[in-house]
Design an enzyme around this catalytic site. Structure first.
Site, PDB file in Angstrom:
ATOM      1  N   TYR A 148      -6.876  -2.403  -5.181  1.00 31.01           N
ATOM      2  CA  TYR A 148      -6.143  -3.555  -4.678  1.00 31.01           C
ATOM      3  C   TYR A 148      -6.665  -4.868  -5.254  1.00 31.01           C
ATOM      4  CZ  TYR A 148      -3.530  -1.008  -1.089  1.00 31.01           C
ATOM      5  OH  TYR A 148      -2.665  -0.184  -0.421  1.00 31.01           O
ATOM      6  N   LYS A 198     -12.987  11.291  -4.169  1.00 34.73           N
ATOM      7  CA  LYS A 198     -12.469  12.188  -5.213  1.00 34.73           C
ATOM      8  C   LYS A 198     -13.574  12.297  -6.259  1.00 34.73           C
ATOM      9  CE  LYS A 198      -9.100  14.626  -7.072  1.00 34.73           C
ATOM     10  NZ  LYS A 198      -8.617  15.891  -6.485  1.00 34.73           N
ATOM     11  N   ASP A 230      -7.653  15.066  -1.468  1.00 31.93           N
ATOM     12  CA  ASP A 230      -6.494  15.967  -1.413  1.00 31.93           C
ATOM     13  C   ASP A 230      -6.659  17.006  -0.299  1.00 31.93           C
ATOM     14  OD1 ASP A 230      -8.579  17.044  -2.895  1.00 31.93           O
ATOM     15  OD2 ASP A 230      -7.324  17.865  -4.498  1.00 31.93           O
ATOM     16  N   ASP A 254      -5.292   3.734   2.759  1.00 31.93           N
ATOM     17  CA  ASP A 254      -3.905   3.313   2.950  1.00 31.93           C
ATOM     18  C   ASP A 254      -3.013   4.543   3.134  1.00 31.93           C
ATOM     19  OD1 ASP A 254      -1.629   1.555   2.919  1.00 31.93           O
ATOM     20  OD2 ASP A 254      -1.251   2.206   0.864  1.00 31.93           O
ATOM     21  N   ASP A 258      -1.298   6.281   6.895  1.00 24.71           N
ATOM     22  CA  ASP A 258       0.132   6.493   7.146  1.00 24.71           C
ATOM     23  C   ASP A 258       0.388   7.950   7.501  1.00 24.71           C
ATOM     24  OD1 ASP A 258       0.902   3.844   6.573  1.00 24.71           O
ATOM     25  OD2 ASP A 258       2.713   4.526   5.528  1.00 24.71           O
TER      26      ASP A 258
HETATM   27  C1  IPM Z   1      -1.073  -1.668   4.882  1.00 20.74           C
HETATM   28  C2  IPM Z   1       0.121  -1.959   4.023  1.00 20.74           C
HETATM   29  C3  IPM Z   1      -0.281  -2.883   2.888  1.00 20.74           C
HETATM   30  C4  IPM Z   1      -1.361  -2.174   2.085  1.00 20.74           C
HETATM   31  C5  IPM Z   1       0.901  -3.299   1.997  1.00 20.74           C
HETATM   32  C6  IPM Z   1       1.979  -3.997   2.793  1.00 20.74           C
HETATM   33  C7  IPM Z   1       0.472  -4.134   0.829  1.00 20.74           C
HETATM   34  O1  IPM Z   1       0.701  -0.788   3.538  1.00 20.74           O
HETATM   35  O2  IPM Z   1      -1.634  -2.600   5.477  1.00 20.74           O
HETATM   36  O3  IPM Z   1      -1.458  -0.496   4.978  1.00 20.74           O
HETATM   37  O4  IPM Z   1      -1.055  -1.376   1.184  1.00 20.74           O
HETATM   38  O5  IPM Z   1      -2.542  -2.428   2.351  1.00 20.74           O
HETATM   39 MN    MN Z   2      -0.238   1.013   4.237  1.00 15.48          MN
END
Ligand code: IPM
Ligand code: MN
Length: 386
Positions: A148, A198, A230, A254, A258
């Site tokens: 990032y 990894k 993985d 990240d 999710d």
């Molecule tokens: C998160 C989001 C952000 C990230 C995006 C919106 C840039 O997905 O906070 O997890 O990837 O960090």
């Molecule tokens: Mn995210």
């Protein structure tokens, strides 16, 4: 101190942002006001326009003075940023840049994403109920390093031969500080830490793993294991209850967070806290936001689930304001409201029999249901941990 009552007054920055951000931040502010009245503190809000709202108002996702306001506050509560209106990939300014400016500029190197499953929502998850029993994990994501923040080269060259690159740098201090925090957090929980990397491919992962094992010597009471990312992704859906604290680099965190959010039944349920090393008079300085995005299709329609933001506000109370009893009262109120059957649309049971016992509410109705349960006797009693 508030002049009239002599009560403490905290200075918070509110960032409604874009899409459903204003809906859910309004709901969380009501909950904070209610819990403040109950526990004897006030909150002075400064609201700022950030993200797409910032681009529309000022031509930039966050202004330097707004970043300074965040830095000067006790904590920041954010709804969501982004949306199709600002989504041109070629655009020089993007709403998400505000997030990176806040994370980097405020030194928020650790992102804490707790994932647990409320018993009443087990049916809302696509996973089999028996897999969800006992799920209580905390993902600690490194937030200011790696891909990032590394150098990048945007796509360039002749069509058919274009190339681009993103660098993934990590230094030992960057790894050590987030790993140490994860060990501390594990020590306060079930004393198990999974480090995700990894290392069979990436040099930065080999550095990560080496540093993790060196620091582990300081935490003999915490059981450490390493997982390749993985395999970890697979284990999160195969045996999610086997995890306690996970710690990992920025992009892996990240993606895995999710994935893990599916366990909770809806992305709308999950809070997060981004913290660093800086302390205010009351606790860690931090930025609190739900995991979900701006969901522009439902913005302003009073349907978004505010619970992720309300639980983020509870994390804010605990970590940044030192108000752990108030935090617990908020968490209990959410839990009791769910037990009472209040459901936003994302939580609505697919099974008609289960739906019969539920009451459909919007963003405001869910906030009402939570506010009504703050500081009630049932909440107070249930909030006392064994
Ligand atoms: C998160 C989001 C952000 C990230 C995006 C919106 C840039 O997905 O906070 O997890 O990837 O960090
Ligand atoms: Mn995210």
């Amino acid at each position: 101190m508030t002049a009239e009552a002599g009560l403490p007054e905290y200075q918070l920055v509110g960032i409604p942002g874009d899409g459903v951000g204003p809906d859910v931040v309004t709901a969380a502010k009501r909950v904070l006001a209610a819990v403040g009245a109950r526990f004897g503190f006030g909150i002075a809000w400064q609201e700022i326009e950030v993200g797409g709202a910032g681009i529309d108002a000022y031509g930039m996702p966050i202004r330097p003075e707004d970043l300074a306001a965040c830095a000067a506050s006790d904590a920041v509560l954010l709804g969501a940023v982004g949306g199709p209106k600002w989504d041109d990939p070629a655009a020089a300014v993007r709403p998400e840049q505000a997030l990176f400016a806040m994370r980097g500029g405020l030194g928020l190197f650790a992102n804490l994403r707790p994932v647990s499953v409320h018993p009443a929502l087990v049916a809302a998850s696509p996973l089999r109920p028996e897999l969800l029993d006992g799920v209580d994990m905390l993902i600690v994501r490194e937030l200011t390093g790696g891909l990032y923040f590394g150098d990048r080269g945007e796509p360039a060259g002749a069509i058919g031969a274009r190339a681009a690159h993103d660098l993934l740098p990590y230094s030992e201090p960057e790894v050590a500080r987030v790993v140490r925090l994860a060990f501390e957090l594990a020590r306060g929980r079930r004393k198990r830490l999974t480090s995700v990397d990894k290392a069979n491919v990436l040099a930065t992962s080999r550095l990560w793993r080496t540093v993790v094992h060196e620091i582990a010597a300081e935490y003999p009471d915490v059981a450490l294991d390493d997982r390749l990312v993985d395999a970890c992704a697979m284990q999160i859906v195969r045996s999610p209850a086997s995890f306690d604290v996970l710690v990992t680099e920025n992009l892996f965190g990240d993606i895995l967070s999710d994935e893990a959010s599916v366990l909770a039944g809806s992305l709308g349920m999950l809070p997060s806290a981004s913290v660093g090393a800086r302390r205010t008079a009351h606790g860690l300085h931090g930025l609190y936001e739900p995991i979900h995005g701006s969901a522009p299709d439902i913005a302003g329609h009073d349907v978004a689930n505010p619970i992720g933001t309300v639980l983020s506000a509870a994390m804010l109370l605990r970590w940044s304001l030192g108000q752990s009893d108030a935090a617990e009262a908020v968490e209990r109120a959410v839990s009791v409201a769910l037990d009472a059957g209040f459901r936003t649309i994302d939580l609505w049971p697919r099974d008609p029999a289960a739906a019969e016992a539920c009451t459909r509410v919007g963003t405001v109705g869910m906030a009402d249901a939570i506010v009504a349960r703050i500081g009630t006797e049932a909440t107070q009693l249930a909030g006392i941990r064994p």
